[in-house]
Design a protein around this motif. Structure first.
Motif, PDB file in Angstrom:
ATOM      1  N   ALA A  21       0.862  -1.184   0.000  1.00  0.00           N
ATOM      2  CA  ALA A  21       0.000   0.000   0.000  1.00  0.00           C
ATOM      3  C   ALA A  21       0.900   1.236   0.000  1.00  0.00           C
ATOM      4  N   PRO A  22       0.622   2.214  -0.863  1.00  0.00           N
ATOM      5  CA  PRO A  22       1.498   3.394  -0.922  1.00  0.00           C
ATOM      6  C   PRO A  22       1.385   4.262   0.330  1.00  0.00           C
ATOM      7  N   TYR A  23       2.513   4.862   0.699  1.00  0.00           N
ATOM      8  CA  TYR A  23       2.593   5.753   1.842  1.00  0.00           C
ATOM      9  C   TYR A  23       3.108   7.103   1.388  1.00  0.00           C
ATOM     10  N   GLU A  24       2.733   8.135   2.118  1.00  0.00           N
ATOM     11  CA  GLU A  24       3.306   9.445   1.849  1.00  0.00           C
ATOM     12  C   GLU A  24       4.778   9.405   2.181  1.00  0.00           C
ATOM     13  N   GLY A  25       5.571   9.986   1.295  1.00  0.00           N
ATOM     14  CA  GLY A  25       7.015  10.016   1.504  1.00  0.00           C
ATOM     15  C   GLY A  25       7.455  11.277   2.219  1.00  0.00           C
ATOM     16  N   HIS A  26       8.744  11.483   2.245  1.00  0.00           N
ATOM     17  CA  HIS A  26       9.330  12.679   2.833  1.00  0.00           C
ATOM     18  C   HIS A  26      10.672  12.904   2.164  1.00  0.00           C
ATOM     19  N   SER A  27      11.346  13.970   2.472  1.00  0.00           N
ATOM     20  CA  SER A  27      12.661  14.296   1.913  1.00  0.00           C
ATOM     21  C   SER A  27      12.632  14.314   0.385  1.00  0.00           C
ATOM     22  N   ILE A  56      -1.632  -5.697   1.402  1.00  0.00           N
ATOM     23  CA  ILE A  56      -1.909  -4.265   1.309  1.00  0.00           C
ATOM     24  C   ILE A  56      -2.747  -3.892   2.529  1.00  0.00           C
ATOM     25  N   THR A  57      -2.650  -2.642   2.929  1.00  0.00           N
ATOM     26  CA  THR A  57      -3.431  -2.179   4.076  1.00  0.00           C
ATOM     27  C   THR A  57      -4.463  -1.131   3.678  1.00  0.00           C
ATOM     28  N   LYS A  58      -4.387  -0.649   2.444  1.00  0.00           N
ATOM     29  CA  LYS A  58      -5.315   0.371   1.973  1.00  0.00           C
ATOM     30  C   LYS A  58      -5.941  -0.088   0.658  1.00  0.00           C
ATOM     31  N   PRO A  59      -7.208   0.076   0.437  1.00  0.00           N
ATOM     32  CA  PRO A  59      -8.168   0.734   1.321  1.00  0.00           C
ATOM     33  C   PRO A  59      -8.543  -0.122   2.525  1.00  0.00           C
TER      34      PRO A  59
END
Length: 161
Positions: free
Chosen positions: A74-80, A148-151
């Protein structure tokens, strides 16, 4: 092809000599979880896990053996500068407490030892429940699971290796 980006994390099933499991309650969402988290740049899995357990619970551990490898696609918001992180790969280890005292942290509001039989009464996230069951079912073969965890949580693949 875009270069893949993954989050690498390590989790610990810390079991004391009474057969109790270490749980921490997150400040972010108030859920009970097993200590662990992302491995930092330049850190190996074992050192990262020991650091995370100590930071989240105050407990020092000896890392024993690997029980499972889990891919959350499941996609996650990234950073950097990374907008989306496509996969989180987690390595779960059995750990033994060797010192320290239960405490909380900036990330945790509670920490406790709980009997193995009561863990599933406290841990509600389907992915964490699945990973805990892999720990309970461990027979010398490492579990590999893809989910996957989403949805919503969905187990996509499962194999012992």
């Amino acid at each position: 092809m875009q270069m893949p980006v993954h989050i690498v994390a390590a989790g610990g099933f810390v079991e004391n000599d009474k057969g109790e499991i270490l749980l921490v309650k997150t400040r972010r969402d108030g859920h009970w979880v097993f200590p662990g988290g992302q491995v930092e740049v330049g850190e190996n899995l074992i050192d990262g896990l020991r650091r995370e357990v100590k930071e989240e619970s105050g407990i020092d551990v000896k890392v024993s053996h690997l029980v499972g490898v889990f891919s959350n696609r499941a996609p996650y918001e990234g950073h950097s500068g990374v907008k989306i992180v496509p996969t989180k790969v987690m390595f779960d280890f059995v750990c033994e407490p060797i010192g320290g005292e239960l405490t909380t942290s900036d990330e945790t509001s509670e920490s406790c030892w709980i009997s193995k039989e009561q863990v599933l009464d406290m841990v509600s996230a389907p992915a964490l429940r699945t990973r805990y069951q892999a720990y309970l079912d461990y027979n010398g073969s490492v579990h590999y699971m893809d989910y996957i965890t989403k949805p919503k949580f969905e187990l996509k693949f499962k194999k012992n290796i």
